[in-house]
Design a protein around this motif. Structure first.
Motif, PDB file in Angstrom:
ATOM      1  N   SER A 284      25.781  55.153  57.631  1.00 32.71           N
ATOM      2  CA  SER A 284      25.752  54.427  58.765  1.00 32.71           C
ATOM      3  C   SER A 284      24.374  54.086  59.111  1.00 32.71           C
TER       4      SER A 284
ATOM      5  N   HIS B 299      29.365  59.701  54.280  1.00 30.61           N
ATOM      6  CA  HIS B 299      29.461  58.541  54.787  1.00 30.61           C
ATOM      7  C   HIS B 299      28.199  57.909  55.215  1.00 30.61           C
TER       8      HIS B 299
ATOM      9  N   LYS C  61      23.051  54.642  61.992  1.00 28.38           N
ATOM     10  CA  LYS C  61      22.464  55.796  62.766  1.00 28.38           C
ATOM     11  C   LYS C  61      21.871  56.888  61.661  1.00 28.38           C
TER      12      LYS C  61
ATOM     13  N   ASP D 242      31.654  63.411  58.951  1.00 27.09           N
ATOM     14  CA  ASP D 242      30.715  62.344  58.796  1.00 27.09           C
ATOM     15  C   ASP D 242      29.824  62.655  57.495  1.00 27.09           C
TER      16      ASP D 242
END
Length: 373
Positions: free
Chosen positions: A55, A53, A57, A50
């Protein structure tokens, strides 16, 4: 009354070097007894995959992180804020905002770098513009002297402290550097990333096999999107190394310890762009292993070429094969370097040494009135 320090740092998960050192600081009885400590987890990634990246969230998590930092600073009014920022890439921008917020709120800030990359980004005008503001009135902690060149454009040397990492000393004094294996055991321990030197090492092992050297090499570490177990097996097949090389997957705790105890030589030919101060090399030294590595990051401050290991050229299988051959040929040299590495580990790289250095640096950066109290 003890001075208040706010630690904004990375904590596991995910598990990586900076997160482990953050965990050690959070759990340090020495640091906790010396200051009123408050900790905030800076990490927004939930796993290694993760990291890097963006996102929705993670953006929401970051927004609430900023809000939380604002409220904690306003409530406790810390004398010092310690932060572990990212040097470049997208993650730098979020850490830039955090540090600017802290400065606006009147905090004295000290930044501890567990990564590098400032010099790689400084030619881009956006980064150059932001770096000038980011490093203004900032004290910096680096893991090794060799890493100063990464930030030299923006930070005076007198504003930099050197604090090498340390790991818990689990007392390997009884372990003999001489392993008495019939066939010398080489060990590689890291996630299967190409830039950690996986294929370079396989190429070097192919050279050694063709020269009729006897050895086995065990690869320990997690699969990645770059290299999984199947692809690794194919790479081994291509080089006709099935009788010499084994991939055993990720190991932790006693299982990992067993591989360190069995090995004769630790090989880590990394050229990973963000490599600074690999904890795995400290682990190998604790187990009295001679280390073969590169001069990436601060490694040459850990491995002294010809003393406790050998430094090979990055991305050069021939250079790596020559270093391995030198230790395969000379058991006494392996033992001598293994013992020298253990002595260096005990002198410089235990967790206790790290905590004492960190305590001294933090104390030096408190406002004068707090030092006097």
């Amino acid at each position: 009354m003890k001075p208040k320090i706010l630690f904004i740092l990375h904590l596991p998960p995910p598990i990586h070097g900076a997160a482990m050192m953050g965990k050690y600081i959070q759990e340090s009885k020495l640091i906790d007894s010396s200051f009123n400590c408050y900790c905030i987890n800076l990490a927004t990634a939930g796993s290694l995959s993760d990291i890097g990246h963006i996102s929705l969230k993670k953006l929401l998590k970051y927004f609430f992180l900023l809000k939380h930092i604002f409220h904690v600073v306003r409530e406790i009014r810390p004398e010092l804020v310690y932060i572990t920022p990212n040097a470049g890439g997208k993650a730098f921008f979020k850490d830039f905002i955090v540090v600017q917020l802290l400065k606006i709120m009147g905090c004295k800030v000290i930044a501890h770098y567990h990564n590098k990359g400032v010099s790689a980004y400084q030619s881009k005008w956006v980064y150059n513009f932001l770096y000038k503001r980011f490093f203004s009135n900032l004290k910096i902690i680096l893991l090794a002297e060799g890493l100063y060149k990464d930030i030299a454009k923006y930070v005076k040397r007198e504003d930099v402290y050197i604090c090498p990492n340390g790991i818990p000393d689990s007392c390997k004094e009884e372990l003999k550097a001489r392993r008495n294996n019939e066939v010398p055991h080489l060990l590689f321990l890291s996630n299967l990333l190409i830039s950690k030197g996986v294929t370079v090492l396989l190429d070097a092992l192919k050279i050694l096999k063709e020269k009729e050297y006897t050895f086995v090499c065990q690869f320990v570490g997690g699969e990645t999107s770059e290299i999984g177990a199947v692809q690794f097996s194919e790479e081994v097949d291509k080089r006709n190394l099935n009788d010499r090389v084994a991939y055993v997957g990720r190991k932790i705790g006693e299982e990992k310890e067993a591989f360190f105890r069995q090995a004769d030589v630790f090989v880590f030919p990394t050229y990973y762009y963000n490599e600074c101060f690999p904890l795995v090399i400290l682990e190998a030294m604790e187990y009295k292993l001679p280390v073969i590595s590169t001069n990436e990051g601060g490694i040459s401050d850990i491995v002294k070429d010809g003393e406790n290991g050998l430094i090979c050229e990055k991305q050069n299988p021939v250079s790596l094969a020559d270093c391995i051959a030198k230790l395969l040929d000379d058991e006494e040299l392996r033992v001598k370097m293994g013992n020298a590495g253990y002595d260096k580990f005990c002198r410089e790289f235990t967790l206790q040494r790290f905590e004492n250095r960190m305590l001294d640096i933090l104390s030096q950066n408190l406002p004068q009135k707090e030092k006097e109290n």
